[in-house]
Design a protein around this motif. Sequence first.
Motif, short mmCIF file in Angstrom:
data_model
loop_
_atom_site.label_atom_id
_atom_site.label_comp_id
_atom_site.label_asym_id
_atom_site.label_seq_id
_atom_site.Cartn_x
_atom_site.Cartn_y
_atom_site.Cartn_z
N LEU A 170 47.94 75.47 -69.67
CA LEU A 170 47.73 75.87 -68.28
C LEU A 170 48.07 74.76 -67.30
O LEU A 170 48.01 74.98 -66.09
N GLY A 171 48.45 73.59 -67.79
CA GLY A 171 48.72 72.46 -66.92
C GLY A 171 49.77 72.76 -65.86
O GLY A 171 49.52 72.57 -64.66
N PRO A 172 50.97 73.25 -66.24
CA PRO A 172 51.99 73.56 -65.23
C PRO A 172 51.55 74.61 -64.21
O PRO A 172 51.84 74.49 -63.02
N GLU A 173 50.83 75.63 -64.68
CA GLU A 173 50.37 76.67 -63.77
C GLU A 173 49.35 76.13 -62.79
O GLU A 173 49.38 76.43 -61.59
N LEU A 174 48.43 75.29 -63.27
CA LEU A 174 47.44 74.70 -62.37
C LEU A 174 48.11 73.75 -61.39
O LEU A 174 47.70 73.67 -60.22
N ALA A 175 49.15 73.02 -61.84
CA ALA A 175 49.88 72.14 -60.94
C ALA A 175 50.59 72.96 -59.85
O ALA A 175 50.62 72.57 -58.67
N ARG A 176 51.16 74.10 -60.26
CA ARG A 176 51.81 74.98 -59.28
C ARG A 176 50.81 75.52 -58.27
O ARG A 176 51.07 75.55 -57.05
N LEU A 177 49.64 75.93 -58.76
CA LEU A 177 48.60 76.43 -57.86
C LEU A 177 48.12 75.33 -56.91
O LEU A 177 47.87 75.60 -55.72
N GLN A 178 48.01 74.11 -57.41
CA GLN A 178 47.59 73.02 -56.54
C GLN A 178 48.61 72.75 -55.45
O GLN A 178 48.25 72.52 -54.29
N GLU A 179 49.91 72.79 -55.80
CA GLU A 179 50.94 72.57 -54.80
C GLU A 179 50.92 73.69 -53.76
O GLU A 179 51.07 73.44 -52.55
#
Length: 274
Positions: free
Chosen positions: A224-233
């Motif tokens: 889920l790291g990339p998805e959470l990074a996308r959500l944070q951006e």
Amino acid sequence: MGLYHNRPHVQDIRRMKARGEKISMLFVTTPDEAAAAAAAGIHMLSIEGRFFDATMREAAGDCFVQVGLPYGGWGSFNGRPLATAEDYLRAAFHYAGIGGDAYYCAASYDIQKTLADNHIPVVGHIGLIPSYISWTGWRAVGKAADEALALWRHTQKLEEIGVFAAELEVVPDRIAAFLAQNSSLVMLGMGAGPHADAQYLFTEDVCGYGLNHKPRHGKVYRNLGPELARLQEARIEAFRAFKADVDGGTYPAPEHVVPVKDEEYEAFLKAAQG
């Protein structure tokens, strides 16, 4: 907190060990994580005291919850580090009132015994103990015979003073098997091989969004790291847009405000100014 509930009790966890049943355990820090674990049927949760409140207890559903009592400078309770047996008792009784089921305590034997003597289910720690890291360093503990024997003596002492379970962290698999098979303690294994009574992982490792070093025993089941990074951006972009609107005077717009009729406003002004 109601006195009656459907989640397991200490005796249920002990019976699972006796029957050789597999026990799953996760470390969680948010209500969303706790609720997901409950929905997935995870047996046990580890929740640090600083994260544990009524919302977390409700989110945890029927999971058996181990509440972590902060050790020394690793945390605080009511604004002060836990130092004495009385400090630990107060903290444990507080979390029991919210609905904790057992309490992690890595303090001295006398403090652990005081908790156990007061009928508080205590979870100790064997092996790599983060709060004792100056003594061992970040490494597996028990690979040498004398060190493994020290783990066994520690296990016996915890059992003697009435401790219910222990986190068994980064211990060789055959040593872990011996400890689990020769002790009544429920061994909550983290990097301790397949023969520990429970398999215990951090949610951040299971879900792939941990920022710390990934341990040997960690396993990513969903990244889920990339998805959470996308959500944070996306979150940052939304906040920037909001700030730009505020700075430029375009928010709030007319559609965001509550209007008042002219006659009502005039009547208010007359009354307020007269």
